[in-house]
Design a protein around this motif. Structure first.
Motif, PDB file in Angstrom:
ATOM      1  N   ARG A 174       3.881 -39.232 -15.526  1.00 50.02           N
ATOM      2  CA  ARG A 174       4.988 -38.783 -14.675  1.00 50.02           C
ATOM      3  C   ARG A 174       4.677 -37.452 -13.997  1.00 50.02           C
ATOM      4  O   ARG A 174       5.571 -36.642 -13.761  1.00 50.02           O
ATOM      5  CB  ARG A 174       6.267 -38.671 -15.500  1.00 50.02           C
ATOM      6  CG  ARG A 174       6.811 -40.024 -15.919  1.00 50.02           C
ATOM      7  CD  ARG A 174       8.070 -39.913 -16.757  1.00 50.02           C
ATOM      8  NE  ARG A 174       8.649 -41.238 -16.987  1.00 50.02           N
ATOM      9  CZ  ARG A 174       9.635 -41.753 -16.282  1.00 50.02           C
ATOM     10  NH1 ARG A 174      10.159 -41.070 -15.282  1.00 50.02           N
ATOM     11  NH2 ARG A 174      10.107 -42.953 -16.552  1.00 50.02           N
ATOM     12  N   LYS A 175       3.448 -37.270 -13.636  1.00 51.62           N
ATOM     13  CA  LYS A 175       3.065 -36.048 -12.932  1.00 51.62           C
ATOM     14  C   LYS A 175       3.438 -36.152 -11.463  1.00 51.62           C
ATOM     15  O   LYS A 175       3.136 -37.132 -10.798  1.00 51.62           O
ATOM     16  CB  LYS A 175       1.551 -35.839 -13.067  1.00 51.62           C
ATOM     17  CG  LYS A 175       1.046 -34.577 -12.384  1.00 51.62           C
ATOM     18  CD  LYS A 175      -0.460 -34.455 -12.519  1.00 51.62           C
ATOM     19  CE  LYS A 175      -0.974 -33.219 -11.785  1.00 51.62           C
ATOM     20  NZ  LYS A 175      -2.459 -33.118 -11.854  1.00 51.62           N
ATOM     21  N   PHE A 176       4.114 -35.102 -10.957  1.00 50.43           N
ATOM     22  CA  PHE A 176       4.533 -35.100  -9.563  1.00 50.43           C
ATOM     23  C   PHE A 176       3.341 -34.867  -8.634  1.00 50.43           C
ATOM     24  O   PHE A 176       2.405 -34.141  -8.957  1.00 50.43           O
ATOM     25  CB  PHE A 176       5.566 -34.009  -9.296  1.00 50.43           C
ATOM     26  CG  PHE A 176       6.891 -34.216  -9.988  1.00 50.43           C
ATOM     27  CD1 PHE A 176       7.261 -35.458 -10.460  1.00 50.43           C
ATOM     28  CD2 PHE A 176       7.757 -33.154 -10.158  1.00 50.43           C
ATOM     29  CE1 PHE A 176       8.481 -35.654 -11.087  1.00 50.43           C
ATOM     30  CE2 PHE A 176       8.979 -33.326 -10.788  1.00 50.43           C
ATOM     31  CZ  PHE A 176       9.341 -34.578 -11.260  1.00 50.43           C
ATOM     32  N   ASP A 177       3.417 -35.473  -7.456  1.00 45.95           N
ATOM     33  CA  ASP A 177       2.480 -35.198  -6.375  1.00 45.95           C
ATOM     34  C   ASP A 177       3.091 -34.069  -5.546  1.00 45.95           C
ATOM     35  O   ASP A 177       4.117 -34.266  -4.882  1.00 45.95           O
ATOM     36  CB  ASP A 177       2.296 -36.462  -5.520  1.00 45.95           C
ATOM     37  CG  ASP A 177       1.376 -36.238  -4.318  1.00 45.95           C
ATOM     38  OD1 ASP A 177       1.013 -35.084  -4.045  1.00 45.95           O
ATOM     39  OD2 ASP A 177       1.045 -37.241  -3.649  1.00 45.95           O
ATOM     40  N   PRO A 178       2.512 -32.863  -5.578  1.00 44.04           N
ATOM     41  CA  PRO A 178       3.130 -31.746  -4.838  1.00 44.04           C
ATOM     42  C   PRO A 178       3.252 -32.012  -3.343  1.00 44.04           C
ATOM     43  O   PRO A 178       4.202 -31.563  -2.701  1.00 44.04           O
ATOM     44  CB  PRO A 178       2.201 -30.562  -5.135  1.00 44.04           C
ATOM     45  CG  PRO A 178       0.940 -31.151  -5.664  1.00 44.04           C
ATOM     46  CD  PRO A 178       1.310 -32.452  -6.294  1.00 44.04           C
ATOM     47  N   THR A 179       2.302 -32.762  -2.767  1.00 43.55           N
ATOM     48  CA  THR A 179       2.397 -33.046  -1.327  1.00 43.55           C
ATOM     49  C   THR A 179       3.588 -33.954  -1.032  1.00 43.55           C
ATOM     50  O   THR A 179       4.159 -33.900   0.058  1.00 43.55           O
ATOM     51  CB  THR A 179       1.105 -33.687  -0.786  1.00 43.55           C
ATOM     52  OG1 THR A 179       0.949 -35.008  -1.307  1.00 43.55           O
ATOM     53  CG2 THR A 179      -0.110 -32.843  -1.135  1.00 43.55           C
TER      54      THR A 179
END
Length: 629
Positions: A174-179
């Motif tokens: 569940r790691k967010f994609d900062p872009t």
């Protein structure tokens, strides 16, 4: 309309966990409450939730070819399935059902990936071919139906109709994609192929994936794009007649159903056109549904009522009030990732109302993108005219400086709100258009994000999304180019996503005749001057509809399908906004600059600036964190 899921072992050797596949499938129960089935063999598992529309008795899925070597799970409708079925029978294929799903199976056997060139409809499917040891995933031309996927580090490939089906699998990170977060606060949604999560992607409209056992290289392959093939020029009268003929044919093809069918009716040009043509081709009264607002500045229900009376429809209306903020958590659950289009509220309500009356509804979505109906096209072309007359070496510094110096006068009359225009004029067409459609300007996003989060972006900017599409655009005409940008971003990422999730939450199928890809191809061959003529958008569409709709419907000012956020956030929802935006969940996320969050809340409360769009985006991001992260 349905929900589909799948698990595929790219090594082709491991057994599929039935419990994992069952959880994925049941997370989509709302998309298909009528039936649910799984199919598993070594290396592959397919799941399906069914909303029965065509071939109610025999259209159960997963569905197979004669010897069981090809299996499919399918979401959507193929409108030319009867013609394809007859052709395939003539080629020797044997059908066990009369469903459009089985047509895809035999079309794959006959034509392989080229079967996509034969399909006319809205669709997303996963097809397993045991003999070829391949999994074939495809999404329709325009992107009406969604499809998500993820390749895990252990070699398992997952797919599903909604993000939630993939996120039921515990191993998905569940790691967010900062872009994607930068994109969200620019566009108000996360454009294809990204999702909020780094490990999960969307299949882009008009694309497919073909994955073979032993191959973990995933490349989306485009099978369709707007061709921009010029339409043979005729008189305007001839074009008007042909437009109505083509749109009527599209409407009729999408009225095929074995369950109750109706239409959305906002009172705008597009939905009114669909209802008018449905009524012309149906001896029984059409069921129509619309939304009213208790704020007259946003209410168009009287115009919807006018069309309903003219065509003697069975009309139903529901009013949206300021207590609809209670939907924020529900909407966050529906969309699975941040989604900031506040018209999701009335869309949810009209789908809820429609499902009480019908199982299938036709909508007018796509008219603005096809025929240049948005006001922003008019503004963008006026800006482009001015750009073309001033050399960039002069224009960029002069208007850039004016944009910085000119105050943001949200309270002032439109002609005095020049800040955004000055800023747009300092840029080229693509960047200027991006600036115009962004829910937050670049300067605001810079202030919104914390220093640590800006470092994570490593110089990425959301305008890169539009630049990539512009670089691939098969057209140079300025108006066609920005329409194309909307077709690649706003239409699938916002409009079609909004309607799909809202309708499927109520197990309602929504069809979009203005987005039939053959109709789209013809429309996009028309010259721009027949779409935006002077200051009149949808020029040729409106002229062609004069026999069917009054001038009140065709030529009144467009209100749009929106809600009165600014007033809500200074009135009944004032405390909710403050408590949510400044909640520790937001301030401790390391994404936001706390000082700027406080500034936005206080400036809006005071009435000095209108930050309602920014605040709604923050509210929906907070709801996402609360319910999904």
């Amino acid at each position: 309309m349905c929900g589909i899921t799948g698990l595929f072992d790219t090594s082709g050797k491991r057994a599929i966990d039935r419990d994992v596949l069952h959880r994925m499938n049941e997370s989509l129960h709302h998309r298909g409450p009528d039936q649910g089935d799984l199919y598993l063999e070594t290396g592959i598992g397919l799941g399906h939730r069914r909303l029965s529309i065509i071939d109610l008795a025999a259209g159960r899925q997963p569905l197979f070819n004669e010897d069981g070597s090809v299996a499919i799970v399918f979401n959507g409708e193929i409108y030319n399935y009867r013609e394809l079925m007859a052709e395939l029978i003539g080629l020797g294929h044997v059908f066990r059902t009369r469903s459009d799903t089985e047509v895809i199976v035999h079309a794959w056997e006959q034509w392989g990936v080229d079967c996509l060139k034969r399909l006319r409809g809205m669709f997303a499917f996963g097809l397993w071919d045991r003999n070829q040891q391949s999994l074939f995933l495809a999404r329709d031309h325009i992107g009406v139906k969604p499809l998500f996927y993820s390749l895990q580090p252990d070699g398992y490939f997952l797919f599903g109709s909604e993000l939630k089906s993939i996120m039921t699998v515990p191993t998905v990170e569940r790691k967010f994609d900062p872009t994607a977060i930068e994109d969200y606060f620019a566009f108000g949604y996360i454009p294809d192929p990204k999702t909020i999560y780094s490990q999960v992607k969307k299949l882009c409209p008009g694309h497919y994936l073909l994955i073979k056992v032993g191959d973990t290289k995933l490349t989306q392959i485009q099978y369709w794009d707007i061709p921009f093939a010029p339409t043979v020029l005729k008189s305007e009268a001839d074009i008007e007649r042909e437009l109505i003929e083509r749109l009527t044919e599209s409407v009729k093809s999408q009225m095929v159903s074995e369950v109750p069918l109706g239409a959305f009716l906002s009172g705008g040009v597009d939905s009114s056109a669909v209802v008018a043509l449905m009524a012309q081709n149906n001896p029984d009264p059409i069921t129509t549904c619309s939304i009213a607002f208790d704020d007259p500045a946003y209410d168009e229900s009287a115009f919807a009522q006018q069309v309903a009376q003219r065509y003697n429809t069975q009309h139903h209306t529901q009013t949206v009030r300021d207590d609809s903020h209670a939907l924020t958590d529900l909407l966050a659950n529906l969309y699975d990732e941040p989604f900031a289009d506040s018209s999701a509220i009335p869309t949810y309500r009209v789908c809820q109302l429609a499902r009480e009356k019908v199982t299938v509804a036709l909508s007018g979505d796509g008219g603005d993108e096809n025929f240049a109906g948005y006001r922003r096209y008019r503004y963008a072309m006026a800006e482009q005219q001015l750009r073309s007359k001033i050399p960039s070496a002069i224009r960029a510094p002069v208007f850039g400086a004016l944009g910085k110096l000119y105050p943001k006068l949200d309270w002032a009359p439109q002609f005095l709100r020049a800040k955004t225009t000055f800023e747009a004029l300092s840029k080229d067409l693509v960047e200027g258009y991006f600036h115009g459609v962004s829910i937050m300007a670049d300067r605001e996003r810079q202030k919104l994000f914390s220093k640590a989060f800006r470092a994570e972006l490593q110089g990425y900017a959301a305008v890169d999304v539009m630049r990539a599409h512009a670089d691939n655009a098969p057209v140079e005409d300025p108006l066609s180019l920005i329409q194309y940008l909307d077709f690649k971003t706003y239409l699938p990422g916002d409009i079609l996503t909004k309607v799909d999730r809202a309708s499927m939450a109520h197990s309602l199928e929504v069809r979009v005749p203005l987005l039939d890809h053959q109709f789209v191809e013809w429309v996009w061959g028309l010259p721009s001057s027949l779409k935006l003529n002077g200051s009149e958008g949808k020029y040729i569409l409106k002229k062609s509809l004069k026999p069917y709709l009054s001038d009140d419907i065709l030529y009144r000012s467009k209100k749009g399908f929106s809600v009165p956020l600014a007033a809500w956030f200074r009135g009944p929802l004032k405390q909710l906004v403050r408590d949510t935006v400044l909640h520790p969940r937001m301030t401790d996320s390391n994404i936001f600059n706390l000082d700027y969050l406080q500034h936005v809340v206080e400036q809006h409360e005071s009435g000095r600036k209108d930050y309602s769009t920014t605040l709604w985006a923050l509210l929906m991001f907070a709801a996402f964190l609360r319910t999904n992260a």
